[in-house]
Structures are given as structure tokens and as C-alpha cells.
Design a protein around this motif. Structure first.
Motif, short mmCIF file in Angstrom:
data_model
loop_
_atom_site.label_atom_id
_atom_site.label_comp_id
_atom_site.label_asym_id
_atom_site.label_seq_id
_atom_site.Cartn_x
_atom_site.Cartn_y
_atom_site.Cartn_z
N ARG A 96 8.00 -12.05 -5.82
CA ARG A 96 8.27 -12.33 -4.40
C ARG A 96 9.58 -13.09 -4.22
O ARG A 96 10.36 -12.79 -3.32
N PHE A 107 -2.93 -16.60 -2.20
CA PHE A 107 -2.86 -15.89 -3.47
C PHE A 107 -3.27 -16.78 -4.65
O PHE A 107 -3.58 -16.27 -5.72
N LEU A 112 -5.79 -11.06 -6.52
CA LEU A 112 -5.32 -9.71 -6.29
C LEU A 112 -6.00 -8.80 -7.31
O LEU A 112 -6.04 -9.11 -8.50
N GLN A 185 -0.63 -0.31 2.33
CA GLN A 185 -1.74 -1.27 2.19
C GLN A 185 -2.97 -0.72 1.46
O GLN A 185 -3.94 -1.43 1.27
N GLU B 181 -8.27 -7.84 2.88
CA GLU B 181 -7.94 -7.04 1.70
C GLU B 181 -6.69 -6.19 1.94
O GLU B 181 -5.83 -6.10 1.07
N LEU B 182 -6.59 -5.57 3.09
CA LEU B 182 -5.40 -4.75 3.36
C LEU B 182 -4.15 -5.62 3.43
O LEU B 182 -3.07 -5.19 3.01
N ALA B 183 -4.29 -6.83 3.92
CA ALA B 183 -3.13 -7.73 3.99
C ALA B 183 -2.55 -8.00 2.60
O ALA B 183 -1.36 -8.24 2.45
N LYS B 184 -3.41 -7.96 1.59
CA LYS B 184 -2.94 -8.17 0.23
C LYS B 184 -2.26 -6.93 -0.35
O LYS B 184 -1.70 -6.98 -1.44
#
Lengths: 329, 329
Positions: A96, A107, A112, A185, B181-184
Motif C-alpha cells: 500500500r 487490516f 485478509l 472486489q 468483505e467486498l471492501a477488502k
């Protein structure tokens, strides 16, 4: 004990027990014809396989044959579930930072994890077949565990007991396909073509003090075209350990026997001992010099991944692959 | 022909051939013990299973037994690869519109697809076990195809020939876990707990003119607690047909026999015949009234999913499930 799968015998290969020094092996049709069959009934097959291993170590299996890494499929040639974490958050933070993006604070608390392609794992000596070099071919050296059945809702405090085997992984990535896929996504798909495994998978007791039930405290050595690119310690800076990763995967449903849970690219804060993927090298270059210098892999490139014990002995055998141009049929 | 799997016989169940009217069935150990074994060698087993089906239709299998949907696992009880598309882009557009977001133009050209949990598909009569009602329990009625081996780089023009079986799917979703989850960007994981399948899977020829080699042109009927919630036509407004979805999944690597490719929630522009998931109903309410009114599913709720042919006969048998509170062991 150490276990592997010969390529012969069909899509699931043939389960073999391998001696500690990886000199000889023996097939075990009387216990389980395949690794999946063994995992499906580990409470019975596990002790039976350990008995075979003890005999093999003692030189008391007359049907033993020389161990040949070139004859091997992945220890589990195809799996019903491959969940790859990204547990070294320092690596994610670095990626990042290189593109000027903030790491969400969540995070550090919420792992993840993506679901990977498990219908065709490849062996430690198999070529990495890619059609187009411009896709950005990279290796990712990781540690993975293989579980038995894990009930839904299993907490991290109970997950360690479900870890039956440990192996090394090369999670091949096509870096230039990743940004567009992540932007959608829905996770990785085309950007994660093939996953290779070390010749053997080992039971936790083979690792001695290096395995604490949650992390593997040894350097993971990645060598690219004969040059050591990194050897970060897999037990250091692992934000989420394996029991935490298993608990994350099992939050809303059970995991079936043979589930493979990966650590993600091993990485240490500041990368003092190098990196386990080219992407991290390029991020470090970008942060230092404004742009990456090291290219991704080319056709013909070689990648070796291995882990040595405290005495310098190779634990899992080495992943040793070359990148090959894939031609459509 | 129609194929199914009995729960008995282990984790992969027992493959059975089912007559067209779904009155009787017969096990076929002489051809293949399991669906995966049949798919692993379809060029041989396919014709042999068709011969059994012909005999069963003619009433010439004395070992036939009454067909009981309650005895069934998913037709493929566990799979090595479950790739679920989101091929009805009108649905995605609606979901975005409800939250005031633009649909990227690329979504009309590049399929959305995620890798789903395939280690434990569930049967058409199995309960949907969920621990927490507040996770937002929803059904998603879909069509899915099952392939044989698909070489890497197979184009959409060649993909149709790899479609060996077709089935219906309930892609259970936990809606309130999806946004995080999608944001990750790593895709769905905890938000997709269990996937249920219709009692039988059928070969394309069973569908007659309704199957054009790429899409299935019949309404998919979803009934929630006895009330029809929708019956959109699965052949209409499917932006990416099945060969296109297969080509997308196979772009950078081969797909192994038994790969399941899903359509995503079936949806027609404007939803004139209702919806195949509660989320879409709630989006329509939000667009019309500023907020959703219909709640997600509760413990005890029932969801039925089926498809009828032009003569009104049920093709795949019905998915008929209830939501049950899961208690940790």
C-alpha cells in the motif's frame, strides 16, 4: 512423518510415506490410496501412517523405493478448499505504501483471505505454464497447513488441533492482472493461475521446537535464478497465526478434511532478510527510488523455495520450478 | 439423462441415474461409484450412463428403486472448483442504484466471478444452518453448469462443448457480512456459507429447445414461505452466457473435470416477474420508497426453487430448504 503423492495412479495420485532424510519412500494402499482418502479418515489413517513411517525409518520396509522429487504431484494433488490468507500484514502495508495508499486499521484485526483454485495443484518440479509474459509473473513463497474436519464456529483456541500437515507453497501470481480484479472486489481469479507445493508435507511433530502450534519459526528461503532473494522468518511478524486463520475461515461454515490454509507471502518488518516475492522487492524499490527496477519473471526463469531446520537439513524438499510459455492447444 | 447422488456411501455419495419423471432410480457402480468419478472420465462414462438411462426409461432395470429427494446429497457432493459468476448485470446495476453508486461501464464487458466454497455442497432438502440471524440470511436462485476438463485459454466459441450437466443452485448469502468483505477486495468468504443444489443434474439434451448451448430459456421460480417471490426468465438479460463465463474462468489456467460454473442470481431488467433473491426485492423497495421493507430470512423460513418445462413438468426436482439455527458443538 513426511508424506507425498506420486503422480501415477490417477488424478489424486498415489500416497507415499517418505523417510525423514527423504531418501526412500513406500506406497501404502493398505492404509489409504490417496492423500485425500487419508485425510478423510485421519483418526484411523494418521496412526497407521505413523506406524509405516516408523518402520521405514528403521529400514524395515522391504518394499521401499528411492525417493524422487521429480515423480511427485503436490502432496494433495487436488483439494476441495484452498483458503489463502495474507497474514503478514507488514507486507500488505508495504504494498500500500508503495502506491501511496493508507492501510485500513481494520487490516490489523480482520484477516485478509481469498479462496484459491484447488482443482489442480502442481508438483514441486512442475513448470509454471503461462501464456503471456506481460501478465507479470511472480512467485509467492508461503507456509500452508492442511486440516481435518473443522466444525463451523471453531475458535482460534481450538483450531490448532485440526492442523494435521504443514507444507510450503508457491502461490504463483500474475501481478499485472491483479489491480483490475481487486477493483471488482470479487477477489483473485485469473491472476492466480497455479499453486505449487513442496515435495512433502510433514506432521507438526517433525518440526520440533520450530512449530509452536500456531506459527513456524524458521526462515523461508526463496532463490530466483540462483540468487537468494529472501529468507524472512515465517514465525516473525505473522499478524494472524494459523489457528486464527482457520477460525476466520470456519466462522460461518465447517471446513472439510483436506482444507489447505495458506499464510500469504512471508514477510518481516523492514525486509531485513529480503523478500519472498518480486512484488515486495519492487515495492521497496519504489519507496526508495520512486520506481521499481526489478522486472517480474521471464520464460525460462527458475524459482526455488525451501526451508532448513536448525541443523541445516531440508525439511520439505525444495520447490524448484521453471516458467514455461504456454501454447493453446 | 438425469443424475443425482445418494448421501450414503461416504463423502462423495453414490451416483444414481434417475428416470425423466423422477419416479425411480438406479445405482451404477459398474460405471462409476460417484459423480466425480463419472466426470473424471466422462468420454467413457457419459455414454455408459446414457445406456443405463435408456434402460431405466424403458422399465428394463430390475434393480431400480423409488426416487426420494430426501435421500440426496448435491448431485456433486463436493467439488474441486466452484466459480460463481454474476452474469445478470441488470441485477448488479440495481444493487448499485439502490445505494446510489454508479455501475462501472466495464461491468458490461468483463464478467464478475468469485471462487466459492466447494468442499461441502448441500442437498436440495438439507437445512440452511446459520448461527446468527442478524447476519442477513438470503437465498440466491441460480443456474449452474458442470464441465469436463477445459484447457487453459479455451475461448467462448469452444466452451459450450465442455458443458456436461446443468443444475439449479441456491447460493445462500449472508448479506450483512458482504459489505465489509467486498471492501477488502479479496472476495466473499464468510458471507457465502453453504451452496445447495437441485436434486438432479441433467444433460443439456434433456432441456430441448430451452437450452441453446449457452443459456437456459425458462423461468426460474423462487418461492419463499409459500409465496412466489419471483420467476424471471434465465435466458433473458444474461449479459454473459455460460460459454463466456467458462472462457473467463479458463483464461490463465485449465479447469478440471467437475468444475461448477454458476450464473449468479437470475434477474430480468425491471424485475417484471419478481426476483430470485431478497436483496433484489429490498433494492427495488429502496429505489421506490427510500428504504427496504422486506426483511431477510428468519430461522424456520422455507425457500423453494424450481424450474418447469414448457409442459409444466419439473425438470431438476425442487430445492426445498428451511433455515435452522446452528449451535456450536
Amino acid at each position: 512423518m513426511k508424506l507425498a503423492s506420486l503422480k501415477k495412479g490417477g488424478r489424486d495420485g498415489t500416497l507415499i510415506v517418505v523417510d525423514r532424510g527423504m531418501q526412500s519412500a513406500v506406497a501404502v494402499p493398505e492404509v489409504a490410496p490417496t492423500m485425500q482418502a487419508a485425510l478423510d479418515n485421519w483418526s484411523d489413517t494418521g496412526p497407521a501412517l505413523e506406524a509405516v513411517f516408523a518402520k521405514l525409518q528403521a529400514g524395515r520396509r522391504e518394499d521401499a523405493f528411492p525417493f524422487d522429487p521429480g515423480s511427485l504431484a503436490a502432496p494433495l494433488p487436488r483439494s476441495y478448499h484452498w483458503a489463502d490468507g495474507s497474514a503478514y500484514v507488514t507486507h500488505v502495508e508495504l504494498v500500500r505504501k508503495a502506491r501511496g495508499a493508507e492501510l485500513p486499521d481494520s487490516f490489523w484485526r480482520d484477516p485478509l483471505m481469498y479462496m484459491g483454485a484447488s482443482d489442480a495443484f502442481i508438483g514441486a518440479r512442475d513448470d509454471i505454464d503461462v501464456e503471456d509474459e506481460s501478465w507479470g509473473i511472480d512467485f509467492e513463497a508461503e507456509v500452508a497447513v492442511i486440516t481435518d474436519d473443522v466444525p463451523a464456529g471453531t475458535g482460534a483456541d481450538r483450531a490448532s488441533e485440526h492442523i494435521k500437515l504443514i507444507a510450503l507453497v508457491n502461490d504463483v501470481s500474475l501481478r499485472n492482472l491483479i489491480p483490475a480484479e481487486l477493483a471488482k472486489q470479487f477477489g483473485f481469479y485469473q491472476s492466480k493461475p497455479q499453486t505449487a507445493f513442496s515435495p512433502v508435507a510433514v506432521t507438526p511433530d517433525e518440526l520440533g521446537d520450530a512449530w509452536d502450534g500456531a506459527k513456524l519459526h524458521l526462515p523461508l528461503i526463496a532463490t530466483w535464478n540462483g540468487r537468494r532473494i529472501g529468507a524472512p522468518n515465517a514465525g516473525r511478524d505473522m499478524t494472524f497465526d494459523f489457528p486464527q486463520l482457520i477460525a476466520h475461515a470456519a466462522k460461518t461454515r465447517a471446513l472439510m478434511a483436506g482444507t489447505v490454509i495458506g499464510s500469504g507471502t512471508v514477510s518481516n518488518v523492514g525486509s531485513p532478510d529480503g523478500s519472498c516475492c518480486i512484488a515486495e522487492v519492487r515495492c521497496l524499490e519504489t519507496i526508495a527510488n520512486g520506481k521499481p527496477e526489478t522486472p517480474f519473471m521471464s520464460f525460462g526463469d527458475r524459482i526455488e523455495i525451501e526451508m532448513l531446520d536448525a541443523a541445516g537439513a531440508c525439511i520439505f524438499g525444495s520447490i524448484d520450478q521453471r516458467v514455461r510459455r504456454y501454447e493453446r492447444p
